[in-house]
Design an enzyme around this catalytic site. Sequence first.
Site, PDB file in Angstrom:
ATOM      1  N   GLU A 134       8.821  -3.003   4.194  1.00 17.36           N
ATOM      2  CA  GLU A 134       8.073  -4.321   4.724  1.00 17.36           C
ATOM      3  C   GLU A 134       8.684  -5.326   5.684  1.00 17.36           C
ATOM      4  O   GLU A 134       8.933  -6.448   5.227  1.00 17.36           O
ATOM      5  CB  GLU A 134       7.176  -4.991   3.554  1.00 17.36           C
ATOM      6  CG  GLU A 134       6.203  -3.922   3.053  1.00 17.36           C
ATOM      7  CD  GLU A 134       5.777  -4.617   1.632  1.00 17.36           C
ATOM      8  OE1 GLU A 134       5.748  -5.649   1.304  1.00 17.36           O
ATOM      9  OE2 GLU A 134       4.579  -3.825   1.205  1.00 17.36           O
ATOM     10  N   ASN A 142       9.374   1.744   5.862  1.00 14.09           N
ATOM     11  CA  ASN A 142       7.837   1.616   5.184  1.00 14.09           C
ATOM     12  C   ASN A 142       7.018   0.453   5.558  1.00 14.09           C
ATOM     13  O   ASN A 142       7.763  -0.672   5.036  1.00 14.09           O
ATOM     14  CB  ASN A 142       7.749   2.102   3.836  1.00 14.09           C
ATOM     15  CG  ASN A 142       6.431   2.290   3.027  1.00 14.09           C
ATOM     16  OD1 ASN A 142       5.855   3.206   3.557  1.00 14.09           O
ATOM     17  ND2 ASN A 142       6.292   1.946   2.137  1.00 14.09           N
ATOM     18  N   GLU A 182       0.756   4.870   1.175  1.00 15.57           N
ATOM     19  CA  GLU A 182       0.108   4.223   0.179  1.00 15.57           C
ATOM     20  C   GLU A 182      -1.629   4.191   0.026  1.00 15.57           C
ATOM     21  O   GLU A 182      -1.951   2.978  -0.047  1.00 15.57           O
ATOM     22  CB  GLU A 182       0.802   2.878  -0.055  1.00 15.57           C
ATOM     23  CG  GLU A 182       2.054   2.825  -0.206  1.00 15.57           C
ATOM     24  CD  GLU A 182       2.820   1.543  -0.510  1.00 15.57           C
ATOM     25  OE1 GLU A 182       2.145   0.379  -0.577  1.00 15.57           O
ATOM     26  OE2 GLU A 182       4.007   1.518  -0.285  1.00 15.57           O
ATOM     27  N   ASP A 200      -5.033   3.516   0.204  1.00 16.56           N
ATOM     28  CA  ASP A 200      -6.484   3.226  -0.386  1.00 16.56           C
ATOM     29  C   ASP A 200      -7.307   2.531   0.294  1.00 16.56           C
ATOM     30  O   ASP A 200      -7.008   1.933   1.178  1.00 16.56           O
ATOM     31  CB  ASP A 200      -6.000   2.492  -1.975  1.00 16.56           C
ATOM     32  CG  ASP A 200      -4.826   1.096  -1.972  1.00 16.56           C
ATOM     33  OD1 ASP A 200      -5.073   0.464  -0.622  1.00 16.56           O
ATOM     34  OD2 ASP A 200      -4.470   0.810  -2.812  1.00 16.56           O
ATOM     35  N   HIS A 240      -2.968   0.338   3.295  1.00 13.52           N
ATOM     36  CA  HIS A 240      -3.848  -0.429   2.188  1.00 13.52           C
ATOM     37  C   HIS A 240      -4.994  -0.940   3.014  1.00 13.52           C
ATOM     38  O   HIS A 240      -4.849  -1.878   3.688  1.00 13.52           O
ATOM     39  CB  HIS A 240      -3.141  -1.579   1.528  1.00 13.52           C
ATOM     40  CG  HIS A 240      -2.006  -0.903   0.774  1.00 13.52           C
ATOM     41  ND1 HIS A 240      -2.277  -0.398  -0.643  1.00 13.52           N
ATOM     42  CD2 HIS A 240      -0.742  -0.890   0.689  1.00 13.52           C
ATOM     43  CE1 HIS A 240      -1.107   0.128  -1.102  1.00 13.52           C
ATOM     44  NE2 HIS A 240      -0.063  -0.350  -0.385  1.00 13.52           N
TER      45      HIS A 240
HETATM   46  O1  G2I Z   1       1.409  -4.580  -3.297  1.00 15.06           O
HETATM   47  C1  G2I Z   1       0.959  -3.159  -3.126  1.00 15.06           C
HETATM   48  C2  G2I Z   1       1.732  -2.219  -2.653  1.00 15.06           C
HETATM   49  C3  G2I Z   1       2.374  -2.800  -1.353  1.00 15.06           C
HETATM   50  N1  G2I Z   1       3.472  -1.756  -0.765  1.00 15.06           N
HETATM   51  C4  G2I Z   1       4.540  -1.653  -1.392  1.00 15.06           C
HETATM   52  C5  G2I Z   1       4.083  -1.129  -3.018  1.00 15.06           C
HETATM   53  O2  G2I Z   1       5.376  -1.240  -3.983  1.00 15.06           O
HETATM   54  C6  G2I Z   1       3.184  -2.189  -3.558  1.00 15.06           C
HETATM   55  O3  G2I Z   1       2.891  -1.481  -4.924  1.00 15.06           O
HETATM   56  C7  G2I Z   1       2.541  -2.744  -5.726  1.00 15.06           C
HETATM   57  C8  G2I Z   1       2.297  -2.035  -7.069  1.00 15.06           C
HETATM   58  O4  G2I Z   1       1.180  -1.019  -7.260  1.00 15.06           O
HETATM   59  C9  G2I Z   1       1.700  -3.104  -8.228  1.00 15.06           C
HETATM   60  O5  G2I Z   1       1.773  -2.410  -9.423  1.00 15.06           O
HETATM   61  O6  G2I Z   1       3.593  -3.474  -5.870  1.00 15.06           O
HETATM   62  C10 G2I Z   1       2.997  -4.721  -6.782  1.00 15.06           C
HETATM   63  C11 G2I Z   1       3.980  -5.947  -6.503  1.00 15.06           C
HETATM   64  O7  G2I Z   1       3.902  -6.392  -5.068  1.00 15.06           O
HETATM   65  C12 G2I Z   1       2.685  -4.004  -8.289  1.00 15.06           C
HETATM   66  O8  G2I Z   1       2.290  -5.222  -9.036  1.00 15.06           O
HETATM   67  C13 G2I Z   1       3.055  -5.547 -10.242  1.00 15.06           C
HETATM   68  C14 G2I Z   1       2.486  -6.816 -10.588  1.00 15.06           C
HETATM   69  O9  G2I Z   1       2.386  -7.797  -9.901  1.00 15.06           O
HETATM   70  C15 G2I Z   1       3.080  -7.384 -11.871  1.00 15.06           C
HETATM   71  O10 G2I Z   1       2.683  -8.478 -12.616  1.00 15.06           O
HETATM   72  C16 G2I Z   1       3.316  -6.147 -12.848  1.00 15.06           C
HETATM   73  O11 G2I Z   1       4.351  -6.584 -13.826  1.00 15.06           O
HETATM   74  O12 G2I Z   1       3.325  -4.587 -10.991  1.00 15.06           O
HETATM   75  C17 G2I Z   1       4.017  -4.870 -12.062  1.00 15.06           C
HETATM   76  C18 G2I Z   1       4.339  -3.623 -13.111  1.00 15.06           C
HETATM   77  O13 G2I Z   1       3.032  -3.175 -13.421  1.00 15.06           O
END
Ligand code: G2I
Length: 450
Positions: A161, A202, A266, A268, A238
């Site tokens: 990003e 990415n 990614e 969805d 996304h």
């Molecule tokens: O935000 C969606 C994706 C965008 N591109 C990069 C990816 O790395 C990103 O993935 C998401 C995860 O799927 C989420 O699971 O990234 C988020 C953070 O930007 C992740 O969320 C975080 C929560 O915000 C936290 O509260 C939590 O502790 O996941 C953490 C682990 O479960």
Amino acid sequence: MRSLRTGSTLASLLTGVAMLGGLLLAAPVAQAADAPLRDLAAAKGKVIGTAVTGSKLTGTYGEIAAREFNALTPGNAMKWESVEPARGSFNWAEADRIVAFAEANGQEVRGHTLVWHSQNPGWLTNGTWTAAQLRQLMTDHIATEVGRYKGRLATWDVVNEPFNEDGTYRQTLWYNGLGADYIAQALTAARAADPSAKLYINDYNVEGVNAKSTALYNLVKSLKERGVPIDGVGLQAHLILGQVPSTLQQNIQRFADLGVDVAITELDIRINLPADSAELAQQATEYKQVVSACVAVARCVGVTVWGFTDSDSWIPDTFPGQGAATPYDENFAPKPAYHAIAEALGGTTTPPTGACKATYSVVSQWNSGFTGQVRIACDGASLSSWKATWAYGAGQRISQSWNATCTQSGAAVSCSNASYNGTVPNGGSVTFGFNASWSGSNPVPVVTLG
Ligand code: G2I
């Protein structure tokens, strides 16, 4: 393991057909299963991946992740805050677990992600660093993490990003401290740490031709011209229902023409909740469009979904009121989107319409036992009584059941409705549960409804 499962699918279908005999009630039989997505993808030379949470890789979640996908991306486990929460103190447990699971199941791993503005540890973001110190921190991090998995990961999302929506560079710890050249430095460090991994940049909102994807295009072009190691571009995808960019395939093609691979990393497609059947059907069409666009371009290596089940999706937390974005529902039942992915990958089976379906899942599992459940859901049909049957392929034995009367003879299990839950209305569902023993393995059987 996969061929075994295909075998048992056929076997239980045959059993189901044989047993139906005089019982031809309103209840339709389970549909003929397509080959798993990973087999369809492999036949096309493509990757079909999913983001996963390491701690969930048991029971039905693990079963589906292994059976349907030939690549895994750790959703969070390889991010800097996960692997080095305190400076010099590393935690590789979840990342190691995912890599080991992938290796045990013949799956690739996409490492995600090394240099990003988000999910960094506090000690890093709150520190005061000179440019030289920051560069050292970045290259040491890359050397440590990429080096740990050297030769075992197919791919790394090295830089994540880097752009704003208007195509200017995002103001981040890295850009502000090191200038735009942090990207080339990161890629060079990653190549040194693992020469066999494919190195990607990415980003999101770069799926269609627009200012942001054009900035990415120009960056990749200039990195190639400078001889900086860059193997591919990840389009996160996304997406919002109704907003698949019309220029998706054209955009994939222009990156491919630069001489790099492209991956949908990614995917969805989120829907305003509750999602109705028309929206789920439209979502399926759009999943098919995205996967087909990748299939159509030789250098598009494949598609990864960002979580395969709605119970493991980031969408509801981040966009309250939206969700249903993945190919399986929260009870692990495949949605129309699942069948659409299969079709885009060359599968032929059309999903059932107007049917009652039984979905088996392992709710929890321990050393020698597990709790399972079967959910019977009707859409376009209804039941006044039901019987769910399956064959256990690995010696599992039911010891106790609730909300159904279950009997087991050898491998064959038969569960009939209780006096109070025989009726399943159109649009409704019933669930029954059971405890059982297992040893060695606990594969998920295909349930036939009769
Ligand atoms: O935000 C969606 C994706 C965008 N591109 C990069 C990816 O790395 C990103 O993935 C998401 C995860 O799927 C989420 O699971 O990234 C988020 C953070 O930007 C992740 O969320 C975080 C929560 O915000 C936290 O509260 C939590 O502790 O996941 C953490 C682990 O479960």
